[in-house]
Design a protein around this motif. Structure first.
Motif, PDB file in Angstrom:
ATOM      1  N   PHE A   8     -26.939   0.594 -21.280  1.00 18.72           N
ATOM      2  CA  PHE A   8     -27.662  -0.626 -21.601  1.00 18.72           C
ATOM      3  C   PHE A   8     -27.107  -1.204 -22.895  1.00 18.72           C
ATOM      4  N   LEU A   9     -26.585  -2.408 -22.803  1.00 18.47           N
ATOM      5  CA  LEU A   9     -26.101  -3.131 -23.970  1.00 18.47           C
ATOM      6  C   LEU A   9     -27.253  -3.978 -24.481  1.00 18.47           C
ATOM      7  N   GLU A  24     -27.043  -4.308 -18.168  1.00 21.12           N
ATOM      8  CA  GLU A  24     -27.046  -2.969 -17.591  1.00 21.12           C
ATOM      9  C   GLU A  24     -25.709  -2.710 -16.907  1.00 21.12           C
ATOM     10  N   PHE A  25     -25.164  -1.505 -17.119  1.00 19.98           N
ATOM     11  CA  PHE A  25     -23.882  -1.134 -16.532  1.00 19.98           C
ATOM     12  C   PHE A  25     -23.955   0.272 -15.955  1.00 19.98           C
ATOM     13  N   THR A  26     -23.367   0.458 -14.800  1.00 20.36           N
ATOM     14  CA  THR A  26     -23.217   1.811 -14.250  1.00 20.36           C
ATOM     15  C   THR A  26     -21.798   2.321 -14.455  1.00 20.36           C
ATOM     16  N   ASP A  27     -20.885   1.423 -14.779  1.00 18.20           N
ATOM     17  CA  ASP A  27     -19.495   1.786 -15.040  1.00 18.20           C
ATOM     18  C   ASP A  27     -19.281   1.900 -16.554  1.00 18.20           C
ATOM     19  N   GLY A  57     -27.076   4.976 -23.495  1.00 16.28           N
ATOM     20  CA  GLY A  57     -27.011   5.580 -22.177  1.00 16.28           C
ATOM     21  C   GLY A  57     -28.309   6.305 -21.865  1.00 16.28           C
ATOM     22  N   ALA A  58     -28.816   6.080 -20.652  1.00 12.08           N
ATOM     23  CA  ALA A  58     -30.070   6.720 -20.234  1.00 12.08           C
ATOM     24  C   ALA A  58     -30.155   6.697 -18.711  1.00 12.08           C
ATOM     25  N   ASP A  59     -31.195   7.318 -18.191  1.00 11.68           N
ATOM     26  CA  ASP A  59     -31.389   7.319 -16.744  1.00 11.68           C
ATOM     27  C   ASP A  59     -32.114   6.070 -16.248  1.00 11.68           C
ATOM     28  N   VAL A  64     -35.083   4.074 -22.111  1.00  9.26           N
ATOM     29  CA  VAL A  64     -34.597   3.354 -23.297  1.00  9.26           C
ATOM     30  C   VAL A  64     -35.763   2.722 -24.044  1.00  9.26           C
ATOM     31  N   MET A  65     -36.728   2.186 -23.317  1.00 13.71           N
ATOM     32  CA  MET A  65     -37.886   1.570 -23.967  1.00 13.71           C
ATOM     33  C   MET A  65     -38.709   2.610 -24.729  1.00 13.71           C
ATOM     34  N   ARG A  66     -38.711   3.847 -24.246  1.00 12.81           N
ATOM     35  CA  ARG A  66     -39.417   4.916 -24.971  1.00 12.81           C
ATOM     36  C   ARG A  66     -38.618   5.404 -26.172  1.00 12.81           C
TER      37      ARG A  66
END
Length: 87
Positions: A8-9, A24-27, A57-59, A64-66
């Motif tokens: 997440f940028l 959001e990026f998966t790559d 980076g997170a799932d 990320v919000m937490r």
């Protein structure tokens, strides 16, 4: 099975007191390229000290919000509606 890492940028404006960009990026390579471009964009801004650019980076965005809640404290909920809906 382990979940894939999502990047997440986030670009936070201290003047506005909210996120002004989220992607959001998966790559991983694409995420790093976007991060470097955002860093360069805001580094060249006259208001360089007024922005924070981070790549996390997170799932999920919920994680990320937490873990980075200070970026989301006063955020406009509409900004995240599309992102949350995609999960």
């Amino acid at each position: 099975m382990a979940q894939s890492l999502i990047h997440f940028l986030l670009v936070y404006s201290f003047d506005a007191g909210r996120l002004i960009r989220e992607e959001e990026f998966t790559d991983t390579r694409m995420a790093v390229t976007a991060y470097e471009a955002a860093e360069a964009e805001f580094r060249n801004s006259d208001e360089v000290a007024r922005f924070e650019v981070v790549l996390v980076g997170a799932d999920s965005i919920e994680t990320v919000m937490r873990t980075h809640g200070h970026y989301f404290k006063d955020a406009d909920e509409a900004m995240f509606a599309d992102l949350l809906a995609s999960h």
